[in-house]
Motif scaffolding. Structure first.
Motif, PDB file in Angstrom:
ATOM      1  N   CYS A 174       0.831  -1.210   0.000  1.00  0.00           N
ATOM      2  CA  CYS A 174       0.000   0.000   0.000  1.00  0.00           C
ATOM      3  C   CYS A 174       0.865   1.260   0.000  1.00  0.00           C
ATOM      4  O   CYS A 174       0.570   2.234  -0.717  1.00  0.00           O
ATOM      5  CB  CYS A 174      -0.931   0.004   1.213  1.00  0.00           C
ATOM      6  SG  CYS A 174      -2.312  -1.155   1.110  1.00  0.00           S
ATOM      7  N   GLU A 175       1.925   1.245   0.784  1.00  0.00           N
ATOM      8  CA  GLU A 175       2.831   2.395   0.853  1.00  0.00           C
ATOM      9  C   GLU A 175       3.507   2.632  -0.498  1.00  0.00           C
ATOM     10  O   GLU A 175       3.672   3.776  -0.938  1.00  0.00           O
ATOM     11  CB  GLU A 175       3.875   2.164   1.947  1.00  0.00           C
ATOM     12  CG  GLU A 175       3.289   2.192   3.362  1.00  0.00           C
ATOM     13  CD  GLU A 175       4.272   1.698   4.413  1.00  0.00           C
ATOM     14  OE1 GLU A 175       5.446   1.436   4.044  1.00  0.00           O
ATOM     15  OE2 GLU A 175       3.875   1.566   5.579  1.00  0.00           O
ATOM     16  N   GLU A 176       3.892   1.553  -1.182  1.00  0.00           N
ATOM     17  CA  GLU A 176       4.503   1.669  -2.508  1.00  0.00           C
ATOM     18  C   GLU A 176       3.523   2.274  -3.506  1.00  0.00           C
ATOM     19  O   GLU A 176       3.888   3.120  -4.330  1.00  0.00           O
ATOM     20  CB  GLU A 176       4.951   0.294  -3.003  1.00  0.00           C
ATOM     21  CG  GLU A 176       6.117  -0.309  -2.226  1.00  0.00           C
ATOM     22  CD  GLU A 176       6.402  -1.746  -2.652  1.00  0.00           C
ATOM     23  OE1 GLU A 176       5.927  -2.159  -3.737  1.00  0.00           O
ATOM     24  OE2 GLU A 176       7.096  -2.459  -1.915  1.00  0.00           O
ATOM     25  N   ILE A 177       2.270   1.841  -3.436  1.00  0.00           N
ATOM     26  CA  ILE A 177       1.240   2.333  -4.344  1.00  0.00           C
ATOM     27  C   ILE A 177       0.974   3.818  -4.104  1.00  0.00           C
ATOM     28  O   ILE A 177       0.827   4.599  -5.050  1.00  0.00           O
ATOM     29  CB  ILE A 177      -0.053   1.516  -4.178  1.00  0.00           C
ATOM     30  CG1 ILE A 177       0.163   0.091  -4.693  1.00  0.00           C
ATOM     31  CG2 ILE A 177      -1.222   2.173  -4.912  1.00  0.00           C
ATOM     32  CD1 ILE A 177      -0.944  -0.872  -4.322  1.00  0.00           C
ATOM     33  N   ILE A 178       0.922   4.224  -2.846  1.00  0.00           N
ATOM     34  CA  ILE A 178       0.700   5.634  -2.522  1.00  0.00           C
ATOM     35  C   ILE A 178       1.825   6.502  -3.084  1.00  0.00           C
ATOM     36  O   ILE A 178       1.572   7.560  -3.670  1.00  0.00           O
ATOM     37  CB  ILE A 178       0.556   5.812  -0.992  1.00  0.00           C
ATOM     38  CG1 ILE A 178      -0.799   5.247  -0.525  1.00  0.00           C
ATOM     39  CG2 ILE A 178       0.691   7.287  -0.591  1.00  0.00           C
ATOM     40  CD1 ILE A 178      -0.963   5.189   0.981  1.00  0.00           C
ATOM     41  N   CYS A 179       3.056   6.049  -2.942  1.00  0.00           N
ATOM     42  CA  CYS A 179       4.202   6.788  -3.499  1.00  0.00           C
ATOM     43  C   CYS A 179       4.101   6.880  -5.020  1.00  0.00           C
ATOM     44  O   CYS A 179       4.389   7.926  -5.619  1.00  0.00           O
ATOM     45  CB  CYS A 179       5.516   6.112  -3.101  1.00  0.00           C
ATOM     46  SG  CYS A 179       5.920   6.263  -1.348  1.00  0.00           S
ATOM     47  N   PHE A 180       3.688   5.791  -5.654  1.00  0.00           N
ATOM     48  CA  PHE A 180       3.517   5.762  -7.111  1.00  0.00           C
ATOM     49  C   PHE A 180       2.452   6.773  -7.548  1.00  0.00           C
ATOM     50  O   PHE A 180       2.644   7.534  -8.506  1.00  0.00           O
ATOM     51  CB  PHE A 180       3.119   4.346  -7.542  1.00  0.00           C
ATOM     52  CG  PHE A 180       2.729   4.222  -8.986  1.00  0.00           C
ATOM     53  CD1 PHE A 180       3.689   4.183  -9.983  1.00  0.00           C
ATOM     54  CD2 PHE A 180       1.378   4.165  -9.352  1.00  0.00           C
ATOM     55  CE1 PHE A 180       3.325   4.082 -11.328  1.00  0.00           C
ATOM     56  CE2 PHE A 180       1.002   4.061 -10.683  1.00  0.00           C
ATOM     57  CZ  PHE A 180       1.979   4.015 -11.676  1.00  0.00           C
ATOM     58  N   LEU A 181       1.331   6.803  -6.850  1.00  0.00           N
ATOM     59  CA  LEU A 181       0.251   7.734  -7.180  1.00  0.00           C
ATOM     60  C   LEU A 181       0.692   9.187  -7.002  1.00  0.00           C
ATOM     61  O   LEU A 181       0.343  10.057  -7.821  1.00  0.00           O
ATOM     62  CB  LEU A 181      -0.967   7.451  -6.300  1.00  0.00           C
ATOM     63  CG  LEU A 181      -1.754   6.183  -6.634  1.00  0.00           C
ATOM     64  CD1 LEU A 181      -2.679   5.805  -5.475  1.00  0.00           C
ATOM     65  CD2 LEU A 181      -2.560   6.370  -7.913  1.00  0.00           C
ATOM     66  N   GLU A 182       1.463   9.452  -5.967  1.00  0.00           N
ATOM     67  CA  GLU A 182       1.959  10.817  -5.746  1.00  0.00           C
ATOM     68  C   GLU A 182       2.868  11.258  -6.890  1.00  0.00           C
ATOM     69  O   GLU A 182       2.835  12.425  -7.299  1.00  0.00           O
ATOM     70  CB  GLU A 182       2.715  10.893  -4.418  1.00  0.00           C
ATOM     71  CG  GLU A 182       1.821  10.860  -3.197  1.00  0.00           C
ATOM     72  CD  GLU A 182       2.591  11.122  -1.918  1.00  0.00           C
ATOM     73  OE1 GLU A 182       2.605  12.298  -1.486  1.00  0.00           O
ATOM     74  OE2 GLU A 182       3.175  10.170  -1.373  1.00  0.00           O
ATOM     75  N   VAL A 220      -2.809  13.976  -0.143  1.00  0.00           N
ATOM     76  CA  VAL A 220      -1.971  12.782  -0.241  1.00  0.00           C
ATOM     77  C   VAL A 220      -2.879  11.553  -0.185  1.00  0.00           C
ATOM     78  O   VAL A 220      -3.746  11.469   0.692  1.00  0.00           O
ATOM     79  CB  VAL A 220      -0.941  12.728   0.914  1.00  0.00           C
ATOM     80  CG1 VAL A 220      -0.152  11.420   0.868  1.00  0.00           C
ATOM     81  CG2 VAL A 220      -0.006  13.931   0.841  1.00  0.00           C
ATOM     82  N   PRO A 221      -2.738  10.601  -1.106  1.00  0.00           N
ATOM     83  CA  PRO A 221      -3.554   9.381  -1.034  1.00  0.00           C
ATOM     84  C   PRO A 221      -3.375   8.696   0.322  1.00  0.00           C
ATOM     85  O   PRO A 221      -2.291   8.739   0.915  1.00  0.00           O
ATOM     86  CB  PRO A 221      -2.982   8.513  -2.164  1.00  0.00           C
ATOM     87  CG  PRO A 221      -2.408   9.497  -3.133  1.00  0.00           C
ATOM     88  CD  PRO A 221      -1.845  10.602  -2.287  1.00  0.00           C
ATOM     89  N   ILE A 234      -7.333   2.320  -0.831  1.00  0.00           N
ATOM     90  CA  ILE A 234      -6.549   3.553  -0.901  1.00  0.00           C
ATOM     91  C   ILE A 234      -7.400   4.610  -1.588  1.00  0.00           C
ATOM     92  O   ILE A 234      -7.851   4.427  -2.723  1.00  0.00           O
ATOM     93  CB  ILE A 234      -5.228   3.343  -1.669  1.00  0.00           C
ATOM     94  CG1 ILE A 234      -4.336   2.351  -0.915  1.00  0.00           C
ATOM     95  CG2 ILE A 234      -4.498   4.674  -1.865  1.00  0.00           C
ATOM     96  CD1 ILE A 234      -3.051   1.992  -1.634  1.00  0.00           C
ATOM     97  N   MET A 235      -7.634   5.708  -0.889  1.00  0.00           N
ATOM     98  CA  MET A 235      -8.446   6.798  -1.412  1.00  0.00           C
ATOM     99  C   MET A 235      -7.539   7.806  -2.115  1.00  0.00           C
ATOM    100  O   MET A 235      -6.501   8.214  -1.568  1.00  0.00           O
ATOM    101  CB  MET A 235      -9.218   7.487  -0.281  1.00  0.00           C
ATOM    102  CG  MET A 235      -9.919   6.523   0.693  1.00  0.00           C
ATOM    103  SD  MET A 235     -11.020   5.346  -0.096  1.00  0.00           S
ATOM    104  CE  MET A 235     -12.335   6.435  -0.648  1.00  0.00           C
ATOM    105  N   VAL A 236      -7.949   8.208  -3.332  1.00  0.00           N
ATOM    106  CA  VAL A 236      -7.148   9.135  -4.139  1.00  0.00           C
ATOM    107  C   VAL A 236      -8.044  10.313  -4.524  1.00  0.00           C
ATOM    108  O   VAL A 236      -8.954  10.170  -5.342  1.00  0.00           O
ATOM    109  CB  VAL A 236      -6.618   8.444  -5.416  1.00  0.00           C
ATOM    110  CG1 VAL A 236      -5.583   9.338  -6.103  1.00  0.00           C
ATOM    111  CG2 VAL A 236      -6.011   7.091  -5.088  1.00  0.00           C
ATOM    112  N   ARG A 237      -7.790  11.457  -3.925  1.00  0.00           N
ATOM    113  CA  ARG A 237      -8.673  12.624  -4.136  1.00  0.00           C
ATOM    114  C   ARG A 237      -8.001  13.659  -5.032  1.00  0.00           C
ATOM    115  O   ARG A 237      -6.865  14.082  -4.786  1.00  0.00           O
ATOM    116  CB  ARG A 237      -9.047  13.248  -2.785  1.00  0.00           C
ATOM    117  CG  ARG A 237     -10.144  14.302  -2.862  1.00  0.00           C
ATOM    118  CD  ARG A 237     -10.584  14.672  -1.448  1.00  0.00           C
ATOM    119  NE  ARG A 237     -11.772  15.521  -1.433  1.00  0.00           N
ATOM    120  CZ  ARG A 237     -11.739  16.844  -1.304  1.00  0.00           C
ATOM    121  NH1 ARG A 237     -10.576  17.478  -1.160  1.00  0.00           N
ATOM    122  NH2 ARG A 237     -12.879  17.537  -1.294  1.00  0.00           N
TER     123      ARG A 237
END
Length: 217
Positions: free
Chosen positions: A40-48, A58-59, A79-82
């Protein structure tokens, strides 16, 4: 006098509830859970990185794992992405997020990318088990930074269906504080729902439990 019931030992409901919840709740100390958290942390960094200029926040992780009401084998990671109001049209927003995972997200453990009703499902093979992480794109309802409401794209897939939009407010949902006992009751009801294929969302279960407590104060 009812001699049978009079001699029956009373059930310790607290003890039973605690034992039941312990047997079905997610083990946050397991290797699988920790591997899923890291993913999940890797995905959040990717989305950012991919949406640096379009993101309003920040997701972040949300759902039953964060609330402490997840049950083993039945709870995905969310993971929420706004995004900003003027970043995308709703259809473009959903498909932009879908595309970056189909085309740019390279991960040896990624098994599948699924376009779902309100989210994009990422299926991973972690610790020898399938784990799904749902990415939920949403767009700010207006340009007011104090307004936490968002619009979700609803990806209706029927032959004659058209996409729709629904409203949500994660910050408002997060303001509902659950007691430890309420969390245990929710876990028990979610297990019952899963075992009996009851078509009810986990959020509705949480809402019913919270309202029942409010009415009986």
């Amino acid at each position: 006098m009812d001699e049978v019931n009079a001699n029956t030992k009373a059930i310790n409901t607290d003890e039973y509830l605690n034992a039941f919840v312990y047997s079905v709740q997610v083990n946050k100390n397991s290797k699988l859970y920790k591997s899923s958290e890291r993913k999940c942390e890797e995905i959040i960094c990717f989305l950012e990185r991919e949406f640096e200029h379009e993101l309003s926040d920040v997701p972040f992780q949300w759902g039953s794992n964060v609330k402490g009401t997840a049950i083993e084998g039945k709870s995905d990671f969310d993971i929420m992405v706004r995004f900003y109001r003027d970043s995308f049209k709703m259809t473009e927003m959903y498909h932009s997020v879908l595309s970056v995972f189909e085309e740019k997200f390279k991960d040896d453990y990624l098994v599948d990318v699924i376009d779902q009703k309100k989210s994009i499902g990422l299926v991973f093979n972690l610790q020898g088990e399938k784990v799904r992480i749902d990415i939920v794109p949403m767009r700010a309802i207006d340009d007011n930074p104090k307004n936490t409401a968002s619009n979700l794209y609803v990806n209706n897939k029927g032959l004659l269906s058209k996409h729709t939009i629904t409203k949500t407010d994660i910050t408002l949902q997060a303001s509902v504080r659950l007691t430890p006992t309420q969390k245990k009751i929710i876990i028990m009801l979610k297990k019952w729902k899963a075992d009996n294929n009851v078509p009810m969302s986990s959020y509705m279960i949480q809402l019913f439990v919270a309202k029942a407590y409010d009415r009986n104060r």
